[in-house]
Design an enzyme around this catalytic site. Structure first.
Site, short mmCIF file in Angstrom:
data_model
loop_
_atom_site.label_atom_id
_atom_site.label_comp_id
_atom_site.label_asym_id
_atom_site.label_seq_id
_atom_site.Cartn_x
_atom_site.Cartn_y
_atom_site.Cartn_z
N ASP A 140 0.89 -1.08 0.07
CA ASP A 140 -0.12 0.05 -0.09
C ASP A 140 0.83 1.20 0.01
O ASP A 140 0.56 2.31 0.47
CB ASP A 140 -1.02 -0.13 1.14
CG ASP A 140 -1.80 -1.52 1.28
OD1 ASP A 140 -2.38 -1.61 0.35
OD2 ASP A 140 -1.70 -1.82 2.29
N LYS A 144 2.46 2.23 -5.35
CA LYS A 144 3.05 1.56 -6.67
C LYS A 144 2.35 2.03 -7.56
O LYS A 144 2.96 2.39 -8.61
CB LYS A 144 3.44 0.10 -6.37
CG LYS A 144 4.08 -0.11 -4.97
CD LYS A 144 4.58 -1.64 -5.17
CE LYS A 144 3.27 -2.36 -4.60
NZ LYS A 144 2.84 -2.20 -3.41
N GLY A 201 -4.30 -3.96 -4.79
CA GLY A 201 -5.03 -3.02 -5.62
C GLY A 201 -3.99 -1.85 -5.67
O GLY A 201 -3.39 -1.31 -4.67
N HIS A 202 -4.20 -1.04 -6.78
CA HIS A 202 -3.61 0.14 -7.14
C HIS A 202 -4.59 1.00 -7.40
O HIS A 202 -5.64 0.99 -8.07
CB HIS A 202 -2.63 0.06 -8.11
CG HIS A 202 -1.31 -1.08 -8.03
ND1 HIS A 202 -0.64 -1.57 -8.77
CD2 HIS A 202 -0.90 -1.56 -6.78
CE1 HIS A 202 0.20 -2.15 -8.40
NE2 HIS A 202 0.25 -2.37 -7.16
N GLN A 224 1.77 -6.45 -3.74
CA GLN A 224 2.27 -6.49 -2.30
C GLN A 224 3.62 -5.73 -2.08
O GLN A 224 3.83 -4.60 -2.41
CB GLN A 224 2.42 -7.77 -2.11
CG GLN A 224 0.92 -8.63 -1.76
CD GLN A 224 0.33 -9.19 -3.25
OE1 GLN A 224 1.21 -9.76 -3.85
NE2 GLN A 224 -0.81 -8.95 -3.40
#
Length: 425
Positions: free
Chosen positions: A13, A16, A40-41, A223
């Site tokens: 988190d 990225k 999730g991005h 991750q």
């Protein structure tokens, strides 16, 4: 060769997606090399917010070829849903390419993920329950299904039948769950095949050819280092290798293809779910970081745990990844704090550790040793050059660079794509 790797330098988190999106304006191919839809991005472009889980963040740039490589585990239903969502938002997804060797997440993987983590009780890992771990377990056991199996109905049925003999027995006899129906699974996954067929290819060859032609390729990790199954805080980790070295096996290229490794780190630290977190702030400051940083997971919505920047952990991540640069995100979140702290060492039973400890007991019980720095208490969201930051903000960034041993070439000062300070390494 012109290969750039972007990896998480903490517990995930870190931002990225924003960094990949930012760098994609100069890239030709953007490749996701591990993980699944447990990541999730979030990317903010103008008035739109995009939340991606499988498709590489580079998809938002029309000149980029986004690639999902063999190291990723794919839930076809989730991938198709994401493709359709982007299409509705006007994003061209026909450029997407998917590895024929990527493994599939099956419905029984999701069910097993849910019941086994719940069965662990107080020792639960805190999985996202997306089926990631069971899918990777089947991959290692050589009983998994791959994308290419979708296009051979006989093989697909045989593999599903074989898998269900074991999975249904475990679900029914151990966890008192209803069994899965073979015909239903086969029909559903053959339906996915029709949608995905135009996108599937030999992505290892695609990436190799791009690199050989001198095109710019960016490898996007999910991750983060401390969630890596070998190098993270095991067992409170994910089920894949998240570090830069995983690009080679997750894509199918050699290490000589990589010449730049960017580690992404928040100006503080967050972690989701269970596991050790030496600098965690279980107080009002921690809650303030949650509020100011909107610290809730993109995939699960879970509130993140927060803490001061941990230079011990960051130095370890720099070494494990061979980091050449640091992308520091969310510096703006610290703008309201008069005093900031940076962990420079751990202490356990009278011994001081500057390097990340080998024993998990030490990591769980370590007391952080802090250096205290002055905050700047000034809005920095409009800064676009390092010199435009307040002197104390510059000093904070410089302190982190010295503590980690890696130059910070990107500094985030807000959530939008434009809110970034670029620096020369």
């Amino acid at each position: 060769m012109a290969g750039t790797v972007v990896v998480g330098a903490q517990w995930g988190d870190e931002g990225k997606g924003k960094v990949v999106d930012l760098l994609s304006d100069t890239q030709d191919v953007v490749v996701r090399f591990q993980g699944g839809n447990n990541a999730g991005h979030t990317i903010v472009v103008g008035e739109q917010t995009f939340k991606l889980h499988l498709i590489p963040s580079g998809v938002l740039h029309p000149h980029v070829t986004p690639v999902i490589a063999n190291g990723v585990v794919i839930d076809p239903a989730v991938l198709i849903e994401e493709i359709d969502l982007l299409a509705r938002l006007g994003i061209d997804t026909e450029r997407l390419r998917i590895s024929h060797n990527a493994h599939l997440i099956m419905p029984y993987h999701r069910r097993l993920d849910m019941v086994t983590d719940r069965f662990l009780g107080k020792n639960a890992i805190g999985t996202t329950r997306r089926g990631i771990g069971p899918a990777y377990a089947d991959k290692a056991a050589r009983t998994g299904l791959r994308v290419q199996d979708l296009f051979e109905p006989k093989i697909l049925r045989e593999k599903i039948r074989s898998a269900l003999r074991e999975k249904n027995a475990v679900l029914a006899k151990v966890y008192n769950q209803m069994p899965f129906d073979e015909d239903e699974l086969v029909a559903g996954y053959l339906g996915h095949a029709a949608r995905l067929a135009p996108l599937v290819t030999d992505t290892a060859a695609l990436v190799h050819d791009a690199l050989a032609a001198g095109r710019h390729v960016l490898f996007e990790g999910a991750q983060a280092t401390m969630l890596d199954i070998d190098h993270g805080t095991y067992p409170f980790v994910t089920s894949s290798n998240c570090v830069a070295g995983a690009v080679c096996t997750g894509v199918g290229i050699g290490p000589a293809c990589i010449d730049r490794v960017i580690g992404v780190a928040k100006a503080y630290v967050t972690r989701v779910a269970t596991g050790p977190f030496p600098t965690e702030l279980a107080d009002g400051i921690g809650l303030r970081l949650v509020e100011l940083g909107a610290e809730f997971g993109t995939t699960t919505g879970r509130q993140r745990r927060t803490g001061w920047f941990d230079a011990v952990q960051a130095r370890y991540a720099a070494r494990i990844n061979g980091m050449t640069e640091l992308a520091l995100t969310k510096l703006d979140v610290l703008s309201q704090f008069p005093v900031l702290k940076v962990c420079v060492a751990y202490e356990y039973e009278g011994e001081r550790f500057r390097d990340f400890p080998r024993q998990q007991t030490v990591v769980h019980k370590a007391v952080p040793i802090y250096e205290v720095l002055d905050g700047w208490e000034t809005d920095i969201s409009a800064a676009r050059a390092f010199e435009e930051l307040p002197r104390k903000a510059q000093d904070y960034v410089g302190f982190l660079e010295d503590a980690v041993g890696v130059p910070a070439t990107l500094v985030g000062v807000g959530p939008a794509r434009s809110q970034i300070v670029r620096r020369v390494a």
